[in-house]
Scaffold this motif. Structure first.
Motif, PDB file in Angstrom:
ATOM      1  N   THR A   1       0.591  -1.084   0.531  1.00 22.36           N
ATOM      2  CA  THR A   1      -0.406   0.224  -0.257  1.00 22.36           C
ATOM      3  C   THR A   1       0.854   1.141  -0.060  1.00 22.36           C
ATOM      4  O   THR A   1       2.421   0.831   0.262  1.00 22.36           O
ATOM      5  CB  THR A   1      -0.770  -0.254   0.889  1.00 22.36           C
ATOM      6  N   VAL A   2       0.605   2.561  -0.487  1.00 27.70           N
ATOM      7  CA  VAL A   2       1.144   3.914  -0.232  1.00 27.70           C
ATOM      8  C   VAL A   2      -0.125   4.779   0.520  1.00 27.70           C
ATOM      9  O   VAL A   2      -0.967   4.361   0.042  1.00 27.70           O
ATOM     10  CB  VAL A   2       1.221   4.044  -1.637  1.00 27.70           C
ATOM     11  N   THR A   3       0.665   4.844   1.358  1.00 26.84           N
ATOM     12  CA  THR A   3      -0.081   6.408   2.646  1.00 26.84           C
ATOM     13  C   THR A   3       0.291   7.682   1.812  1.00 26.84           C
ATOM     14  O   THR A   3       1.230   7.965   1.660  1.00 26.84           O
ATOM     15  CB  THR A   3      -0.252   5.671   3.876  1.00 26.84           C
ATOM     16  N   VAL A   4      -0.614   8.224   1.904  1.00 30.31           N
ATOM     17  CA  VAL A   4      -0.545  10.051   1.124  1.00 30.31           C
ATOM     18  C   VAL A   4      -0.943  10.907   2.027  1.00 30.31           C
ATOM     19  O   VAL A   4      -2.331  10.918   2.046  1.00 30.31           O
ATOM     20  CB  VAL A   4      -0.364  10.134  -0.792  1.00 30.31           C
ATOM     21  N   LEU A   5      -0.436  12.079   2.442  1.00 33.51           N
ATOM     22  CA  LEU A   5      -1.220  12.956   3.213  1.00 33.51           C
ATOM     23  C   LEU A   5      -1.051  14.466   1.989  1.00 33.51           C
ATOM     24  O   LEU A   5      -0.484  14.357   1.375  1.00 33.51           O
ATOM     25  CB  LEU A   5      -0.312  13.087   4.050  1.00 33.51           C
ATOM     26  N   TYR A   6      -2.118  15.175   2.634  1.00 35.83           N
ATOM     27  CA  TYR A   6      -2.068  16.562   1.509  1.00 35.83           C
ATOM     28  C   TYR A   6      -2.570  17.457   2.498  1.00 35.83           C
ATOM     29  O   TYR A   6      -3.056  16.821   3.522  1.00 35.83           O
ATOM     30  CB  TYR A   6      -3.251  16.243   0.099  1.00 35.83           C
ATOM     31  N   ASN A   7      -1.537  18.099   2.754  1.00 43.06           N
ATOM     32  CA  ASN A   7      -1.842  19.828   3.472  1.00 43.06           C
ATOM     33  C   ASN A   7      -2.320  21.266   2.941  1.00 43.06           C
ATOM     34  O   ASN A   7      -2.871  21.119   1.872  1.00 43.06           O
ATOM     35  CB  ASN A   7      -0.793  19.552   4.147  1.00 43.06           C
ATOM     36  N   GLN A   8      -2.728  21.897   3.204  1.00 42.57           N
ATOM     37  CA  GLN A   8      -3.554  23.352   3.148  1.00 42.57           C
ATOM     38  C   GLN A   8      -2.696  24.118   1.838  1.00 42.57           C
ATOM     39  O   GLN A   8      -2.437  24.989   0.884  1.00 42.57           O
ATOM     40  CB  GLN A   8      -3.104  24.130   3.437  1.00 42.57           C
ATOM     41  N   GLN A   9      -1.010  23.690   2.148  1.00 46.21           N
ATOM     42  CA  GLN A   9      -0.597  24.191   1.800  1.00 46.21           C
ATOM     43  C   GLN A   9      -0.108  23.538  -0.108  1.00 46.21           C
ATOM     44  O   GLN A   9       1.076  24.285  -0.515  1.00 46.21           O
ATOM     45  CB  GLN A   9       0.944  24.425   2.567  1.00 46.21           C
ATOM     46  N   GLY A  10      -0.947  23.108   0.232  1.00 48.89           N
ATOM     47  CA  GLY A  10      -0.260  22.234  -1.520  1.00 48.89           C
ATOM     48  C   GLY A  10       0.810  21.133  -1.549  1.00 48.89           C
ATOM     49  O   GLY A  10       1.620  21.006  -2.202  1.00 48.89           O
ATOM     50  N   SER A  11       0.799  20.621  -0.078  1.00 48.55           N
ATOM     51  CA  SER A  11       2.291  19.818  -0.367  1.00 48.55           C
ATOM     52  C   SER A  11       1.393  18.482  -0.215  1.00 48.55           C
ATOM     53  O   SER A  11       0.514  18.002   0.407  1.00 48.55           O
ATOM     54  CB  SER A  11       3.516  19.965   1.280  1.00 48.55           C
TER      55      SER A  11
ATOM     56  N   GLU B   1      -7.281  15.337   3.416  1.00 51.77           N
ATOM     57  CA  GLU B   1      -7.306  14.618   3.125  1.00 51.77           C
ATOM     58  C   GLU B   1      -5.853  13.469   2.957  1.00 51.77           C
ATOM     59  O   GLU B   1      -4.280  13.745   3.334  1.00 51.77           O
ATOM     60  CB  GLU B   1      -7.095  14.224   1.357  1.00 51.77           C
ATOM     61  N   LEU B   2      -6.088  12.563   3.880  1.00 49.84           N
ATOM     62  CA  LEU B   2      -5.141  10.898   3.960  1.00 49.84           C
ATOM     63  C   LEU B   2      -5.906  10.231   3.376  1.00 49.84           C
ATOM     64  O   LEU B   2      -6.794   9.507   3.337  1.00 49.84           O
ATOM     65  CB  LEU B   2      -4.632  11.007   5.347  1.00 49.84           C
ATOM     66  N   GLU B   3      -4.995   9.465   2.155  1.00 54.29           N
ATOM     67  CA  GLU B   3      -5.540   8.136   1.444  1.00 54.29           C
ATOM     68  C   GLU B   3      -4.687   7.171   1.436  1.00 54.29           C
ATOM     69  O   GLU B   3      -3.504   7.268   2.095  1.00 54.29           O
ATOM     70  CB  GLU B   3      -5.800   9.039   0.099  1.00 54.29           C
TER      71      GLU B   3
END
Length: 495
Positions: free
Chosen positions: A50-60, A171-173
């Motif tokens: 699996t791959v865990t991906v996090l997205y933040n408000q700053q576009g990272s 988001e966290l996927e």
């Protein structure tokens, strides 16, 4: 929902993984499924890489990859292929791969936490624990990131250069990362869309069969509960294969074809009563579970909603003969007024014919959906057994182990999941002994894999009992609220 991960980021992750084309399938999303460690493990445990991906408000955009499966066993897992990564920083592409340096602490699998990379004295990337509610436009995760504990963070001087100094994510996927199957057959040069690896399973063989037999034979309820057996209820339409599954399990442990439960091809249910079957080994030792067979569901006949509720809660005694004209009631002499925990159902298994799922009678389907709601309301665990997979796919008929590579069986699993709201990990394909004259190793293995998961669900039910009521034996049998509920129901019936 396909997820937020862009095609270019998928291609970058394929390059990081380094094993050719990958298929990314969204398993878990906090905006879709809620930010909950329980839900994360329900959707992501035992799903392979699996791959865990996090997205933040700053576009990272950043996260971690593991080729090992997540689980809830409370231990570190070794994975030499694990890595952390950065894809974007403040809206700009900045791909970086941070490989594992201490493989013994690649990931940590803890039921009360979300994805955790690293371990021992420090967690390199600990996402969250418990349940996190959304705060405005983001989720304030309660995890932590430790720079360079078990992963080589070359190219950045601190975690601030990855997550902008905060764990406020939009988001966290979590995606499963499987081999992208070839669409062309090497032998014929034509399109081959029949096979795709949709389910992870160990290598089939006698070693696996023996492992499963030994593991299941050793399973039993917690001693604090003073129970001898798990009780598993099988329920489904006429001809779905409930009785055949009982016989298949008994055969696997006896080492020969067994016919304990009566079954056959009839318009109405062959099973007329509530039968609880214990399973015995070759040496005649009884195992610690009972498979409870029931009358088949029909549009106008069979078990109704109230009768099902009574069954799950232990009010219907073994060998009770179902009456097509009238269901059991509080006035019935056989009615169990104060059932013990041993008489209650610990896992409900809905049994459906995979080859006729799309032809399921609407009234029967409606009834089953009501049963699913009743089961969930009482916190009783549930699973869905897909039988006759050899009829649903001729390739599986040739070798049932192809069930986990069959696109047709995958489609049936997805359809069943949408129809009844079951997570896919609780939908279990099996092929019962029906036309065979001799034992088949692969038939045993499929049945045992399904049975093991069912008993794990029953064990989860016991965990809930211990957590919710404590371990005092008196509190586990019957509660005063149950008495009040029955008194109220008796009053409504008499009225």
């Amino acid at each position: 929902m396909d997820g937020k991960l862009s095609q270019s980021n998928k291609e970058q992750l394929e390059y990081f993984v380094g094993l050719g084309p990958r298929r990314f399938t969204l398993l878990y999303s906090i905006t879709r499924d809620g930010c909950s460690s329980d839900t994360f493990h329900q959707r992501c445990d035992y799903q392979g890489p699996t791959v865990t991906v996090l997205y933040n408000q700053q576009g990272s955009v950043y996260g971690g990859y593991t080729s090992a499966s997540w689980s809830s066993n409370g231990t570190n897992t070794r994975d030499e292929k694990a890595f952390l990564f950065q894809l974007q920083y403040s809206g700009s592409n900045r791909p970086k791969k941070f490989p594992i340096t201490n493989t013994a602490y690649s990931i940590y699998c803890e039921p009360s936490y979300g994805p955790m990379f690293g371990g021992y004295t420090a967690y390199d990337m600990n996402s969250f624990s418990g349940t996190i509610n959304k705060s405005g436009t983001y989720y304030q995760l309660n995890g932590s990131c430790t720079y360079g504990a078990n992963y080589a963070m070359s190219g950045v001087s601190s975690w601030n250069e990855i997550h902008n100094g905060n764990l406020q994510v939009t988001e966290l996927e979590v995606y499963s990362v499987c081999v992208q199957p070839s669409t062309r057959s090497a032998s014929t040069g034509t399109d081959d869309k029949e096979f795709v690896a949709w389910g992870k399973h160990p290598e089939f063989g006698d070693e696996l069969r023996q492992e499963l037999l030994q593991e299941i034979a050793s399973m039993q309820p917690y001693s604090e509960l003073k129970l001898q057996e798990y009780r598993v209820l099988l329920i489904g339409p006429v001809g779905a294969g409930k009785s055949s599954f009982v016989n298949t399990v008994c055969s696997a442990f006896k080492g020969r074809i067994v016919q304990r439960a009566s079954c056959g091809e009839e318009q109405h249910s062959f099973t007329k009563s509530y039968q609880a079957y214990n399973v015995k080994t070759k040496k005649n030792a009884s195992l610690h579970f009972r498979l409870c067979d029931t009358r088949g569901l029909e549009p106008d006949l069979g078990i109704n909603i109230k009768e099902f509720d009574y069954l799950v809660n232990g009010h219907v005694p073994e060998k009770y003969e179902f009456n097509a004209e009238a269901s059991i009631s509080l006035e019935d002499k056989m009615f169990v007024v104060k059932p013990s925990l041993a008489e209650k159902v610990h896992c409900v298994v809905f049994v459906i014919d995979a080859s006729t799922l799309n032809k399921l009678d609407p009234d029967v389907m409606k009834k089953m959906k009501e049963f699913v709601k009743i089961t969930a309301r009482g916190n009783t665990k549930q699973a869905l057994l897909l039988t006759k997979i050899d009829i649903a796919d001729s390739c599986v008929k040739e070798s049932p182990k192809h069930a986990f590579k069959s696109r047709r069986i995958q489609d049936v699993v997805v359809t069943a999941s949408k129809m009844f709201g079951f997570p896919r990990y609780s939908i279990l394909p099996v092929k019962n002994y029906e036309e065979e004259a001799e034992m088949r190793e692969v038939v045993d293995i499929l049945a045992l894999l399904a049975l093991r998961k069912i008993l794990h669900f029953a064990e989860d039910y016991m965990d809930g009992i211990l957590n919710d009521r404590g371990i005092g034996a008196e509190s586990l049998l019957y509660s005063e609220s149950d008495d009040l509920a029955l008194e109220s129901e008796a009053a409504s019936e008499s009225a």
